[in-house]
Design an enzyme around this catalytic site. Sequence first.
Site, mmCIF file in Angstrom:
data_model
loop_
_atom_site.group_PDB
_atom_site.id
_atom_site.type_symbol
_atom_site.label_atom_id
_atom_site.label_comp_id
_atom_site.label_asym_id
_atom_site.label_seq_id
_atom_site.Cartn_x
_atom_site.Cartn_y
_atom_site.Cartn_z
ATOM 1 N N GLU A 64 0.824 -1.213 0.000
ATOM 2 C CA GLU A 64 0.000 0.000 0.000
ATOM 3 C C GLU A 64 0.857 1.261 0.000
ATOM 4 O O GLU A 64 1.925 1.298 0.615
ATOM 5 C CB GLU A 64 -0.885 0.009 1.252
ATOM 6 C CG GLU A 64 -1.850 -1.156 1.269
ATOM 7 C CD GLU A 64 -2.471 -1.418 2.642
ATOM 8 O OE1 GLU A 64 -3.612 -1.884 2.676
ATOM 9 O OE2 GLU A 64 -1.819 -1.149 3.657
ATOM 10 N N ASP A 238 -7.672 -4.996 8.283
ATOM 11 C CA ASP A 238 -7.264 -3.724 7.686
ATOM 12 C C ASP A 238 -7.105 -3.775 6.179
ATOM 13 O O ASP A 238 -6.426 -2.941 5.600
ATOM 14 C CB ASP A 238 -5.970 -3.207 8.353
ATOM 15 C CG ASP A 238 -4.798 -4.175 8.169
ATOM 16 O OD1 ASP A 238 -5.019 -5.274 7.626
ATOM 17 O OD2 ASP A 238 -3.679 -3.818 8.554
HETATM 18 P P1 NAD Z 1 2.104 -10.890 13.040
HETATM 19 O O1 NAD Z 1 2.012 -11.812 11.882
HETATM 20 O O2 NAD Z 1 3.443 -10.553 13.584
HETATM 21 O O3 NAD Z 1 1.224 -11.464 14.264
HETATM 22 C C1 NAD Z 1 -0.091 -11.928 14.099
HETATM 23 C C2 NAD Z 1 -0.390 -12.897 15.242
HETATM 24 O O4 NAD Z 1 -1.779 -13.225 15.168
HETATM 25 C C3 NAD Z 1 0.397 -14.200 15.160
HETATM 26 O O5 NAD Z 1 1.101 -14.418 16.367
HETATM 27 C C4 NAD Z 1 -0.686 -15.254 14.922
HETATM 28 O O6 NAD Z 1 -0.391 -16.505 15.512
HETATM 29 C C5 NAD Z 1 -1.887 -14.586 15.572
HETATM 30 N N1 NAD Z 1 -3.193 -15.099 15.151
HETATM 31 C C6 NAD Z 1 -3.624 -15.355 13.892
HETATM 32 N N2 NAD Z 1 -4.899 -15.776 13.931
HETATM 33 C C7 NAD Z 1 -5.288 -15.774 15.233
HETATM 34 C C8 NAD Z 1 -6.499 -16.085 15.910
HETATM 35 N N3 NAD Z 1 -7.579 -16.509 15.237
HETATM 36 N N4 NAD Z 1 -6.549 -15.948 17.258
HETATM 37 C C9 NAD Z 1 -5.445 -15.529 17.965
HETATM 38 N N5 NAD Z 1 -4.272 -15.229 17.366
HETATM 39 C C10 NAD Z 1 -4.196 -15.343 16.019
HETATM 40 O O7 NAD Z 1 1.335 -9.573 12.595
HETATM 41 P P2 NAD Z 1 1.471 -8.097 13.239
HETATM 42 O O8 NAD Z 1 2.561 -7.321 12.597
HETATM 43 O O9 NAD Z 1 1.398 -8.198 14.713
HETATM 44 O O10 NAD Z 1 0.118 -7.461 12.680
HETATM 45 C C11 NAD Z 1 -1.126 -7.909 13.171
HETATM 46 C C12 NAD Z 1 -2.230 -7.336 12.320
HETATM 47 O O11 NAD Z 1 -2.318 -5.925 12.503
HETATM 48 C C13 NAD Z 1 -2.025 -7.544 10.823
HETATM 49 O O12 NAD Z 1 -3.231 -7.990 10.275
HETATM 50 C C14 NAD Z 1 -1.658 -6.181 10.306
HETATM 51 O O13 NAD Z 1 -2.043 -5.992 8.966
HETATM 52 C C15 NAD Z 1 -2.453 -5.298 11.251
HETATM 53 N N6 NAD Z 1 -1.956 -3.927 11.392
HETATM 54 C C16 NAD Z 1 -2.876 -2.945 11.480
HETATM 55 C C17 NAD Z 1 -2.469 -1.639 11.646
HETATM 56 C C18 NAD Z 1 -3.482 -0.546 11.783
HETATM 57 O O14 NAD Z 1 -3.133 0.609 11.738
HETATM 58 N N7 NAD Z 1 -4.733 -0.877 12.007
HETATM 59 C C19 NAD Z 1 -1.108 -1.322 11.714
HETATM 60 C C20 NAD Z 1 -0.186 -2.371 11.664
HETATM 61 C C21 NAD Z 1 -0.620 -3.680 11.503
#
Ligand code: NAD
Length: 357
Positions: A64, A238
């Site tokens: 993005e 997101d």
């Molecule tokens: P990451 O891959 O490091 O961690 C994700 C975690 O979620 C993993 O530990 C995984 O095991 C766990 N997980 C997956 N499905 C699950 C479930 N059903 N129940 C419990 N745990 C589960 O990712 P990250 O960098 O921590 O990012 C997390 C999310 O946040 C991503 O989807 C990312 O796109 C989003 N994000 C959003 C923003 C925002 O501004 N809203 C900013 C950054 C990241």
Amino acid sequence: MKPRTTPVHTDFLGATQAARLVAQVGVAACLAGLADAIEEDFARWPDFEKSARIAHHSPGGVIELMPVSDALDYAFKYVNGHPDNADRDLPTVMAFGALADVATGLPVFLSDLTLATALRTAATSALAARRLARPGCRSMALIGAGSQSEFQALAFTHLLGVERLRIFDIDVQAMRKLVDNLGHAGIAAQRITCCASSAEALEGADIVTTVTAAKHRACVIADADVRPGTHINAVGGDCPGKTELPLALLRRARIFVEFTPQTRVEGELQQLPADAPVTELWQVINGQAPGRGHDTEITLFDSVGFALEDYSALRWLRALAHDTGLMQSIDLVPALADPRDLYRLVREAGQAERGFG
Ligand code: NAD
């Protein structure tokens, strides 16, 4: 030939220097500083030219671009989201971005924004919760223990006064990593309960943060487990086709967003009709719309991440990088002796190559 009056260099903060900056300033102080910067910029929302980010989707993820500007500064961020990246030893989310001078177009600052993305996301979450959660919230359920999770936990601990964390991740190793990192950050293990399910994590929680990564319509918590009065901070859903919450919960909640046109496409909101009522966070910050109405209301901050948060982060990082002496300088764009003689660069570089430089 006119002598050039504008110095041409671009400030640069790479990932290593950015991490040193955060370590020197301290994560709690970074979160507080960013929350203030974001709040100030959201309070002058009409000053900004805004658009939803431009997303390029592939089967495994999304890349993005997020631009925004005011009269003085233009900012953009490049960010990806690839939930299976850990299998390739890469993070799910990586980011960098730049600030440019609107008057000239000169790029003045280029920076890693991977850590800053986690910090600004958590700071924005806490900013929203300050206005939307019930006063005196002390317990938070945290669903998802990946890269973003420590920053969410620390933001709610330091900026909101949360004392107890109840965490759940489908990966037990991820929960161990979170407890260990939070211990390093001064949150004792006794304040954290590792749970066997999201239902268990939600028991008694005042606030629920969902920050999981999976590129599909997931339901990481059940509607029945959410008590009246809960504030939900939904961070992981997101992009189109990627959500975390059950539809029934959205129907029970009052929904707050960053920038409506973007959240309707990317957020939990994509599950609701296009005219579902929402309130933008800046309106609450400015007192133009009410936040929480009453103690039993369920409030939902449908966070997707908006370019203005990165504009705030870039300006905040640039000032701190100068203050801490961590800023570097690069020749991202050329310094031309004659601004209309670009070809001369090639001639001079050729001479230098041949040893006449
Ligand atoms: P990451 O891959 O490091 O961690 C994700 C975690 O979620 C993993 O530990 C995984 O095991 C766990 N997980 C997956 N499905 C699950 C479930 N059903 N129940 C419990 N745990 C589960 O990712 P990250 O960098 O921590 O990012 C997390 C999310 O946040 C991503 O989807 C990312 O796109 C989003 N994000 C959003 C923003 C925002 O501004 N809203 C900013 C950054 C990241």
